[in-house]
Design a protein around this motif. Structure first.
Motif, PDB file in Angstrom:
ATOM      1  N   GLY A  80      45.866  79.085  43.216  1.00 54.38           N
ATOM      2  CA  GLY A  80      44.640  78.796  43.944  1.00 54.38           C
ATOM      3  C   GLY A  80      44.732  79.236  45.395  1.00 54.38           C
ATOM      4  O   GLY A  80      45.633  79.962  45.788  1.00 54.38           O
ATOM      5  N   PHE A  81      43.776  78.788  46.204  1.00 53.13           N
ATOM      6  CA  PHE A  81      43.732  79.166  47.612  1.00 53.13           C
ATOM      7  C   PHE A  81      44.901  78.555  48.369  1.00 53.13           C
ATOM      8  O   PHE A  81      45.291  77.429  48.126  1.00 53.13           O
ATOM      9  N   ILE A  82      45.423  79.309  49.290  1.00 49.31           N
ATOM     10  CA  ILE A  82      46.420  78.776  50.220  1.00 49.31           C
ATOM     11  C   ILE A  82      45.645  78.189  51.385  1.00 49.31           C
ATOM     12  O   ILE A  82      44.808  78.847  51.991  1.00 49.31           O
ATOM     13  N   HIS A  83      45.916  76.943  51.683  1.00 47.58           N
ATOM     14  CA  HIS A  83      45.170  76.243  52.724  1.00 47.58           C
ATOM     15  C   HIS A  83      46.113  75.858  53.855  1.00 47.58           C
ATOM     16  O   HIS A  83      47.068  75.124  53.638  1.00 47.58           O
ATOM     17  N   ASN A  84      45.848  76.375  55.036  1.00 45.28           N
ATOM     18  CA  ASN A  84      46.637  76.029  56.217  1.00 45.28           C
ATOM     19  C   ASN A  84      45.920  74.903  56.958  1.00 45.28           C
ATOM     20  O   ASN A  84      44.719  74.976  57.192  1.00 45.28           O
ATOM     21  N   ASP A  85      46.658  73.863  57.299  1.00 47.54           N
ATOM     22  CA  ASP A  85      46.079  72.775  58.086  1.00 47.54           C
ATOM     23  C   ASP A  85      46.072  73.187  59.551  1.00 47.54           C
ATOM     24  O   ASP A  85      47.102  73.557  60.111  1.00 47.54           O
ATOM     25  N   THR A  86      44.894  73.112  60.161  1.00 47.30           N
ATOM     26  CA  THR A  86      44.746  73.534  61.551  1.00 47.30           C
ATOM     27  C   THR A  86      44.039  72.451  62.344  1.00 47.30           C
ATOM     28  O   THR A  86      43.033  71.906  61.897  1.00 47.30           O
ATOM     29  N   VAL A  87      44.582  72.144  63.509  1.00 46.23           N
ATOM     30  CA  VAL A  87      43.979  71.174  64.418  1.00 46.23           C
ATOM     31  C   VAL A  87      43.765  71.885  65.749  1.00 46.23           C
ATOM     32  O   VAL A  87      44.678  72.494  66.297  1.00 46.23           O
ATOM     33  N   VAL A  88      42.528  71.802  66.268  1.00 46.22           N
ATOM     34  CA  VAL A  88      42.195  72.420  67.549  1.00 46.22           C
ATOM     35  C   VAL A  88      41.815  71.310  68.517  1.00 46.22           C
ATOM     36  O   VAL A  88      40.973  70.470  68.206  1.00 46.22           O
ATOM     37  N   ARG A  89      42.441  71.321  69.688  1.00 42.89           N
ATOM     38  CA  ARG A  89      42.156  70.332  70.723  1.00 42.89           C
ATOM     39  C   ARG A  89      41.817  71.061  72.022  1.00 42.89           C
ATOM     40  O   ARG A  89      42.464  72.049  72.362  1.00 42.89           O
ATOM     41  N   TYR A  90      40.816  70.525  72.721  1.00 39.47           N
ATOM     42  CA  TYR A  90      40.437  71.085  74.022  1.00 39.47           C
ATOM     43  C   TYR A  90      40.759  70.064  75.103  1.00 39.47           C
ATOM     44  O   TYR A  90      40.363  68.903  75.011  1.00 39.47           O
ATOM     45  N   PHE A  91      41.477  70.502  76.117  1.00 43.85           N
ATOM     46  CA  PHE A  91      41.823  69.664  77.257  1.00 43.85           C
ATOM     47  C   PHE A  91      41.006  70.138  78.454  1.00 43.85           C
ATOM     48  O   PHE A  91      41.303  71.180  79.051  1.00 43.85           O
ATOM     49  N   ALA A  92      39.956  69.389  78.774  1.00 43.42           N
ATOM     50  CA  ALA A  92      39.018  69.805  79.815  1.00 43.42           C
ATOM     51  C   ALA A  92      39.659  69.851  81.196  1.00 43.42           C
ATOM     52  O   ALA A  92      39.342  70.735  82.002  1.00 43.42           O
ATOM     53  N   ASP A  93      40.567  68.921  81.491  1.00 49.65           N
ATOM     54  CA  ASP A  93      41.161  68.896  82.830  1.00 49.65           C
ATOM     55  C   ASP A  93      42.010  70.132  83.105  1.00 49.65           C
ATOM     56  O   ASP A  93      42.113  70.593  84.233  1.00 49.65           O
ATOM     57  N   ALA A  94      42.606  70.698  82.084  1.00 51.02           N
ATOM     58  CA  ALA A  94      43.423  71.904  82.252  1.00 51.02           C
ATOM     59  C   ALA A  94      42.703  73.153  81.756  1.00 51.02           C
ATOM     60  O   ALA A  94      43.233  74.254  81.867  1.00 51.02           O
ATOM     61  N   ASP A  95      41.495  72.984  81.207  1.00 48.85           N
ATOM     62  CA  ASP A  95      40.752  74.085  80.597  1.00 48.85           C
ATOM     63  C   ASP A  95      41.646  74.833  79.596  1.00 48.85           C
ATOM     64  O   ASP A  95      41.807  76.045  79.650  1.00 48.85           O
ATOM     65  N   LEU A  96      42.234  74.058  78.699  1.00 53.03           N
ATOM     66  CA  LEU A  96      43.224  74.569  77.765  1.00 53.03           C
ATOM     67  C   LEU A  96      42.785  74.276  76.338  1.00 53.03           C
ATOM     68  O   LEU A  96      42.308  73.175  76.036  1.00 53.03           O
ATOM     69  N   LEU A  97      42.936  75.236  75.483  1.00 52.71           N
ATOM     70  CA  LEU A  97      42.655  75.092  74.064  1.00 52.71           C
ATOM     71  C   LEU A  97      43.980  75.165  73.324  1.00 52.71           C
ATOM     72  O   LEU A  97      44.697  76.160  73.424  1.00 52.71           O
ATOM     73  N   ARG A  98      44.329  74.097  72.599  1.00 52.70           N
ATOM     74  CA  ARG A  98      45.592  74.068  71.869  1.00 52.70           C
ATOM     75  C   ARG A  98      45.289  74.127  70.379  1.00 52.70           C
ATOM     76  O   ARG A  98      44.521  73.321  69.854  1.00 52.70           O
ATOM     77  N   ILE A  99      45.922  75.083  69.711  1.00 51.05           N
ATOM     78  CA  ILE A  99      45.739  75.266  68.280  1.00 51.05           C
ATOM     79  C   ILE A  99      47.071  74.982  67.595  1.00 51.05           C
ATOM     80  O   ILE A  99      48.065  75.647  67.867  1.00 51.05           O
ATOM     81  N   GLU A 100      47.081  73.986  66.727  1.00 45.32           N
ATOM     82  CA  GLU A 100      48.270  73.649  65.961  1.00 45.32           C
ATOM     83  C   GLU A 100      47.999  73.991  64.504  1.00 45.32           C
ATOM     84  O   GLU A 100      47.047  73.494  63.912  1.00 45.32           O
TER      85      GLU A 100
END
Length: 127
Positions: A80-100
């Protein structure tokens, strides 16, 4: 071709990679078309020397598309499909986008320290 060289500057590639890529492909097509038109004159053709260039370029483009599809839309008919778990967080104080991203255990590629990913948005013109 000179325009392609100027637009290939590393600063432009880093800041506007998607635009660079689209312009580079469009200008390559225009260059190949112009060469094909330029070499056909006075009932003599030099186009036989250009056909290998066209074939190699198209083959390269096809392999790149296949690689992107294989790495991103990888379907295994047995498992079947391979599913990668992805979490995206935005930190407004640092204007940073973190992708895990945690790859599926069945994924053909296993991440290790020191590796990195190129992120593509297949349906977006600009990333």
């Amino acid at each position: 071709m000179s325009l392609m060289v100027v637009l290939s500057h590393s600063w432009l590639r880093m800041k506007f990679y998607e635009s660079f890529l689209i312009l580079h492909v469009v200008l390559a097509i225009v260059t190949i078309y112009a060469l094909l038109r330029h070499t056909n004159f006075e009932n003599t053709t030099w186009q036989n020397y250009l056909y290998p260039v066209v074939v190699i370029w198209l083959f390269d483009r096809l392999l790149r598309i296949v690689r992107i599809l294989y790495c991103n839309v990888h379907v295994q008919f047995i498992k079947g499909f391979i599913h990668n778990d992805t979490v995206v967080r935005y930190f407004a104080d640092a204007d940073l986008l973190r992708i895990e991203m945690t790859p599926d255990v069945r994924a053909p590629f296993k991440p290790s320290p020191g590796q990195y990913y190129y992120l593509y948005q297949l349906m977006a013109i600009l990333g």
